[in-house]
Design an enzyme around this catalytic site. Structure first.
Site, PDB file in Angstrom:
ATOM      1  N   ARG A 296      74.549  47.621  24.337  1.00 50.45           N
ATOM      2  CA  ARG A 296      73.218  47.843  24.914  1.00 50.45           C
ATOM      3  C   ARG A 296      72.977  49.315  25.221  1.00 50.45           C
ATOM      4  NH1 ARG A 296      72.394  42.153  28.391  1.00 50.45           N
ATOM      5  NH2 ARG A 296      71.921  40.996  26.496  1.00 50.45           N
ATOM      6  N   TYR A 440      67.022  43.624  19.239  1.00 51.84           N
ATOM      7  CA  TYR A 440      68.426  43.162  19.187  1.00 51.84           C
ATOM      8  C   TYR A 440      69.245  43.522  20.429  1.00 51.84           C
ATOM      9  CZ  TYR A 440      69.758  47.522  16.440  1.00 51.84           C
ATOM     10  OH  TYR A 440      69.988  48.768  15.969  1.00 51.84           O
ATOM     11  N   GLU A 441      70.403  42.941  20.516  1.00 53.38           N
ATOM     12  CA  GLU A 441      71.246  43.044  21.729  1.00 53.38           C
ATOM     13  C   GLU A 441      70.517  42.552  22.974  1.00 53.38           C
ATOM     14  OE1 GLU A 441      74.199  43.517  21.177  1.00 53.38           O
ATOM     15  OE2 GLU A 441      74.116  44.514  19.242  1.00 53.38           O
ATOM     16  N   GLY A 442      69.733  41.515  22.809  1.00 55.69           N
ATOM     17  CA  GLY A 442      68.943  40.985  23.917  1.00 55.69           C
ATOM     18  C   GLY A 442      67.568  41.607  23.893  1.00 55.69           C
TER      19      GLY A 442
END
Lengths: 597, 597
Positions: A296, A440-442
């Site tokens: 993140r 992406y990555e949440g």
């Protein structure tokens, strides 16, 4: 053709004059990276970014990756050689522990370098980026054998890594995942299932690919409590690292994406592939989060990186393109028109990006330095405070830097008019590439929820209280200083907005969680604005000091002081709007029946 | 695969209950379009948009246009047939004058239809859109022969049209253009030069293409005062319309664009092509503006159109995709997860788009109705007021609707998470297609400058004063009404912000034009927010009345009332931020030397 020049000078200024990097030389490992080494490393990083990766950026976008019928994937021309140079240059091993072949250099240096690489070529930087994330998970949760077998080779760039979370029916909600792990009886497992959106899932740049795969061991509890993490190598390997038979994992297809075409985003099919448990049974989600948190921050940096490179190109274009005359009088009478940088609205777009870039860079480096403290400091209190900082700031950095990074890429494209919409100048690639980082990555909505739902109330709000105190103390300390007033007065006001919003959340989010959800994105942005405001106040302080000490730096420091003032006048006031929205609560939003949308 | 359903019901509601369309039945031509005809036309338009154009949207994006070595261009599969159906269905001729084969129907109807077509397939809709713009210029400035020869065939869709302004070195600043016109001595001219970004410049959908080309007659004054407008047909035509020899105009290449791939955006080479003056010598810019103003409203509609179709798909996805549980308690216990529309932050994104779409549609239809008054009313005062309205609102509509339309397409894409970034659902196409509308027909920064620099001060501010009075009177009239308070109280406050900003501009923009430039984009957005706020108050009024009159409409009207409340609570307060920015002036922005960026 787009160009890129790594912001080495600004990075050094931030390390020296704002974050006072040299004060941390008592941290283990920092003695290996004194000021002159830092400068040398940044200059070397700039070189590979500018000379090797950047020229491949457009190539990657245009060629994309190609999958052959046998499932093999070819990366764009030049990527393979660039990856070799990247690995051999030590750019993967830079922050890794020396016992596994790393250089043990500070995270703050590694994140600074990461920005350069992502500005130069985000699609490329994702290959080593995912490898680093996978290494982090293996080093944190693997057995000593796994660390030696996989870790060292991945750190050397001999093998690369991936993370396999998403399935067609579940992304955010990993509790729903279906990929199965069946024990083979010999300690290994058969992994069966399909994963989608797997970045760097298959390619031709390394001998082997080490997939980290979330799966459910047969008989495990439902939901997130039954998820385990597995190491699934593309080729089986013996204990000495020799490559063996092909494992039953393959790339079923490549996703057709809006951007990052140079990265192979794969549908990965696991057809009874042999895998090995990483960490404990049913604790896979926690292990994966080691990788996610790392990732993140990397994604946050991508937001900044795309904003920076898009901005640099827009500035160059705005200085060269002549069109129209300044509304306050001709500026370039020798030419048939003035350069468009004379127009206030063009400056507005450029300054919004510039003020973001320099402030966001400070925010990112500050947080990376806290990561160093967390992992290196012998002082438990300092480690705890650093952990609080990282937990609180990770969602803010990820959400805020990628949202605004994308917006700035759009603004930079806008400076080009029609020339930004066609491929010629490469501006549309920055927009398309920057777009993924919000997802992406949440997705950023998940970051916002993580912030208000988990990070804020954690330990009775200890982390946020520490941030309030730090910024509040800073304002108090400098508010009587005439030169600092244009910076700390707006900062104090914005901090007040954040405090009011936090209070509102504490009072209303508990009673009705939808209030927290309804406020979440505005709160995340409000937080990001204040954090960058705080950075700008400190940048102004540093710039004033530097200017006083070194007259030769006056012009550069004046530019920072003006940019900071622009931030305070034009950008920071957005906190008031965010607070006003938060205060309206969830009632109107939730009243609407789903079928009435 | 994306879907689309034309918002016929909302359009009819706006016409009936908000704009009171039937009150205009005394305008010439409106008697041909009574309420039942309007409904029938909208339903027919919905049919071709949904059934013919929408299915070709993804096809157009994926296939794009192809240029053969001989310069001919093939449009995507199905476009040619669709264009035939479109022309034969009378969708080009709808608002055109009957004396040239048009149906003479109201502009308000034509703009409503235009939204549907652009939602369904923007790249396609540009072909007839450019044709309509070219027809407008020919009808306004051409000789009777030109109107008959070109106008009637373009209205019939037998021939199409283009507008040729931009050259490699000039877009906004047309005074720099170099394309030459040399008199042939027979009344015609030889046109020589290169034009870029020419939408629909070459294709296979019509017998002939009528290019309107800005060029400079040899010996004409420098700058914009020496520009003339020419008709340059792709094939020469005799007076009876028979197609003759190929003219010396050809497509040199197709631009590789971020989006609108289905439209052929051409570099056009004029190599001594035979052209005919349209209108007067050296008055070409004014003639081209007839086309531009028309086109700007069309582009505004594209912003709304992409926002609408992206929103519709996002709503459908949010209702169907299950992921996670509502934070205020499980909503769909029979399923393993709740549909994501339960999450407040998903609702926020959807409601921001919905509130924009319905408000922007009202704003667009209101302005189109004023265009009808301008062109049809026998009352000079009414025509003057309508002209003021159109002049003032055109840049606001173009800039605001396309900026927010793009943002909403991005939000709709975000609702899909990773699935929005890959081609599968078509969401990235909406983002890429929406992006161009912020750029072409005058980049939005130019719209903002047109607004503050020309439209605002024109006639001593008569137009803006009329708008203030209209909205101010409306607020006063309804402020005592309990049911209307949630709408008119925020509207009154926002109007106050706009008035303050206008006052600031009058005081500071004259003294230093850079202040106007620095404020321009914020002012344009502030204006758009207030205009749509005014629309929402009127929508609320209409919805309350309709609900009282017809209980069967209660649920639909309640949705409008809630959406309007959301706009007032969460979106309209942005006016305060815009005002704060405007108040800071140009000083900081202009202080920065160009080399310091």
């Amino acid at each position: 053709m787009p160009t890129y020049k790594a912001p080495v000078d600004d990075t050094l200024f931030l390390l020296d004059d704002v974050l006072h990097y040299s004060r941390y030389d008592n941290l283990p490992g920092f003695s290996d990276a004194p000021r002159d080494v830092v400068e040398a490393v940044l200059n070397e990083a700039a070189k590979i970014a500018e000379e090797v990766l950047q020229p491949l950026n457009l190539v990657g976008d245009r060629e994309g990756c190609k999958r052959a019928p046998d499932g093999s994937v070819t990366t764009p021309k030049g990527f393979k050689e660039a990856f070799k140079a990247y690995a051999e240059g030590g750019w993967i091993s830079l922050p890794m522990p020396p016992e596994y072949g790393g250089q043990g250099l500070p995270a703050v240096l590694s994140h600074a370098v990461g920005e350069f690489m992502n500005s130069a070529n985000q699609a490329f930087a994702m290959y080593p980026g995912l490898t680093s994330g996978a290494v982090a998970a293996i080093l944190a949760h693997g057995s000593e054998e796994q660390k030696q077998l996989y870790g060292t080779r991945m750190i050397a760039g001999q093998w690369t890594g991936t993370m396999n979370l998403t399935e067609p029916h579940c992304g955010t909600d990993l509790g729903l995942l279906k990929t199965k792990a069946t024990p083979n009886g010999d300690g290994s497992y058969q992994i069966t299932g399909q994963k989608i959106f797997i970045s760097a899932g298959e390619h031709d740049m390394a001998e082997n690919i080490i997939h980290l795969v979330l799966a459910r061991i047969e008989g495990a509890p439902a939901g997130v409590k039954g998820i385990s993490l597995f190491i699934v190598p593309k080729f089986e390997v013996s204990n000495d690292g020799a490559i063996g038979a092909r494992n039953a994992v393959s790339c079923g297809s490549l996703e057709h994406k809006m951007g990052i075409h140079g990265n192979a985003t794969c549908v990965m099919n696991y057809d009874g592939a042999r895998g090995f448990l990483l960490g404990q049974e049913n604790k896979g989600l926690a292990a994966m989060f080691t990788m996610m948190n790392e990732a993140r921050l990397g994604v946050a940096t991508q937001g900044l990186a795309q904003s920076e490179v898009a901005y640099q190109n827009a500035v160059e274009y705005a200085r060269e393109r002549t069109q129209g005359r300044s509304i306050s009088g001709v500026k370039a009478p020798q030419q048939s028109a003035d350069p468009i940088i004379v127009h206030p609205d063009v400056r507005r777009m450029l300054l919004e990006a510039k003020a973001f870039n320099e402030g966001a860079r400070a925010f990112m480096l500050w947080t990376a330095l806290e990561a160093d403290i967390l992992h290196r400091s012998p002082d438990e209190e300092a480690r705890k405070a650093a952990d609080d900082h990282l937990g609180l700031m990770t969602p803010v950095l990820k959400g805020f830097l990628t949202d605004y990074g994308f917006e700035n890429a759009v603004k930079a494209q806008q400076v080009y008019g029609g020339h930004g919409y066609v491929g010629e100048y490469g501006m549309d690639q920055f927009v398309r590439d920057a777009r993924i980082a919000m997802i992406y990555e949440g997705a950023n909505g998940i970051q916002a929820l993580d912030l208000v739902g988990r990070k804020l109330p954690k330990d009775g709000g200890r982390a946020i209280m520490a941030f309030f105190k730090k910024v509040g103390d800073y304002v108090k300390e400098h508010e009587a200083d005439e030169a600092m007033k244009p910076y700390v007065a707006p900062l104090g006001k914005a901090l007040g907005d954040l405090q009011k919003a936090t209070m509102w959340l504490m009072q209303n989010g508990m009673a009705n969680p939808d209030n927290a959800g309804a406020a979440s994105t505005d709160y995340m942005h409000l937080f990001g604005l204040v954090a960058i405001g705080y950075m700008w106040a400190r940048i102004a302080e540093g710039a004033q000091a530097r200017k006083a000490a070194d007259a030769s730096q006056a012009a550069v420091m004046d530019a920072k002081l003006m940019t900071g003032k622009f931030y305070m006048e034009r950008m920071l006031p957005e906190t008031g709007l965010r607070l006003a929205r938060i205060n309206t609560g969830a009632a109107t939003m939730m009243a609407m029946p789903a079928e009435a949308f």
